[in-house]
Scaffold this active site. Sequence first.
Site, short mmCIF file in Angstrom:
data_model
loop_
_atom_site.label_atom_id
_atom_site.label_comp_id
_atom_site.label_asym_id
_atom_site.label_seq_id
_atom_site.Cartn_x
_atom_site.Cartn_y
_atom_site.Cartn_z
N LYS A 134 8.71 50.81 -46.43
CA LYS A 134 8.25 51.03 -45.06
C LYS A 134 8.81 52.32 -44.49
O LYS A 134 8.14 53.02 -43.75
CB LYS A 134 8.63 49.85 -44.17
CG LYS A 134 7.80 48.60 -44.45
CD LYS A 134 7.95 47.57 -43.35
CE LYS A 134 7.10 46.34 -43.67
NZ LYS A 134 7.23 45.30 -42.66
N LYS A 215 -0.12 45.77 -53.57
CA LYS A 215 -0.47 44.48 -52.97
C LYS A 215 -1.41 44.69 -51.79
O LYS A 215 -1.40 45.74 -51.15
CB LYS A 215 0.79 43.71 -52.57
CG LYS A 215 1.51 44.28 -51.38
CD LYS A 215 2.55 43.30 -50.84
CE LYS A 215 3.09 43.87 -49.54
NZ LYS A 215 3.88 42.98 -48.75
N LYS A 218 -1.43 44.69 -44.76
CA LYS A 218 -1.93 44.98 -43.42
C LYS A 218 -1.87 46.47 -43.12
O LYS A 218 -2.65 46.99 -42.35
CB LYS A 218 -1.02 44.31 -42.39
CG LYS A 218 -1.23 42.86 -42.19
CD LYS A 218 -0.16 42.34 -41.23
CE LYS A 218 -0.19 40.83 -41.18
NZ LYS A 218 1.04 40.27 -40.63
#
Length: 350
Positions: A134, A215, A218
């Site tokens: 992130k 993966k 969102k």
Amino acid sequence: MPDALETLTATAPETTRPIARLTRKRVFSGIQPSGSFHLGNYLGAIRNWVDQQGDYDNVFCIVDLHALTLPTTRETLRSNIIGLANTLLAAGLDPAQSIIFIQSDVQEHAELSWLLSSTTQFGELRRMTQFKDKAAGSEEVSAALFIYPVLMAADILLYDTDLVPVGEDQKQHLELTRDVATRFNARYGETFVLPEPDIKPAGARIMSLEDPLKKMSKSDANPNAAIALTDTPDVIRRKIRRAVTDSGTEIVATPDKPALTNLLTIYSLLSGESIPDLEERYAGKGYGAFKSDLADVVVEAVAPIQTRLAELNADPEIAREILAEGAERARVRAAAKMAQVRDRMGLGLG
Ligand code: AMP
Ligand code: TRP
């Protein structure tokens, strides 16, 4: 459970439920109100929560404090919280069987997080792969993003959790939670239950439709990578039609065919048919027929959820009431645990 026992369990105050504690394991899980909810979230997490909720003593949390770790706005956060609450209810979480609440409504989460940061090592947090991922994709890296796993540990440990149903990506955070709890218990005496991750082998890692090595997420910049639970049938069909496939023509789930493995996994989980059965059915058939059937299966699976979601969206008071009641019940448990933790640590004057 015999009726009398059930009545006793249901009417006992939250803090004194020895029977529930003995008979049913405690489950806790959390999900961030951070954008649209996709098929990976559904198959990796929520569907398992719904399927198992009758067997456990459940606490499910909309983790709005975690959503502050990446830049957001007041309006976005508010609308994501109510959207997620309605989605969880539409997918089948049942307030009669599970406590469902918003993290920031129970202040003990933030408090315990600070206390646990004192028994967490800087080096442990630096090794978290989710932080690295992130942080790499973000211009502003907040300190909150770095200590995010400590807040997650607090969420779990506050409720004497036995089992944490999550997707594969959360495994490292669960290991950290156990390490922090073990360290705390060694330093201050037995206080926290050590939680186990509950990761289902199938569905724990649903992959992107555009890149089967990533993966489904969102935060993917490519809108075609994920199927949102709110996508219309046309959009679902289009995304599946253009989903990448592997070289060759065979429809099989093998390590050298990650794209087809992913599509077959989704098909199998939603239809209940086994992957070998599907491989046999589609042997010698083209990708076109397979994808068109898969699209039907997905559309059919999300249709009832979408119908309920529309009803809940039309009346936000329903979720508001459920969440208020959930927070009240969660608060009773959290307050009791925090009193014990403060005392163990020697905070205040006792
Ligand atoms: P998040 O979207 O990161 O808030 O995750 C919410 C829940 O969905 C967590 O339990 C995740 O492990 C799970 N999850 C997220 N993405 C996937 C995926 N692609 N496959 C399976 N589970 C997932
Ligand atoms: N970190 C989890 C995720 O991104 C969300 C979460 C926060 C969580 N607190 C939790 C999951 C506690 C399980 C238990 O998906």
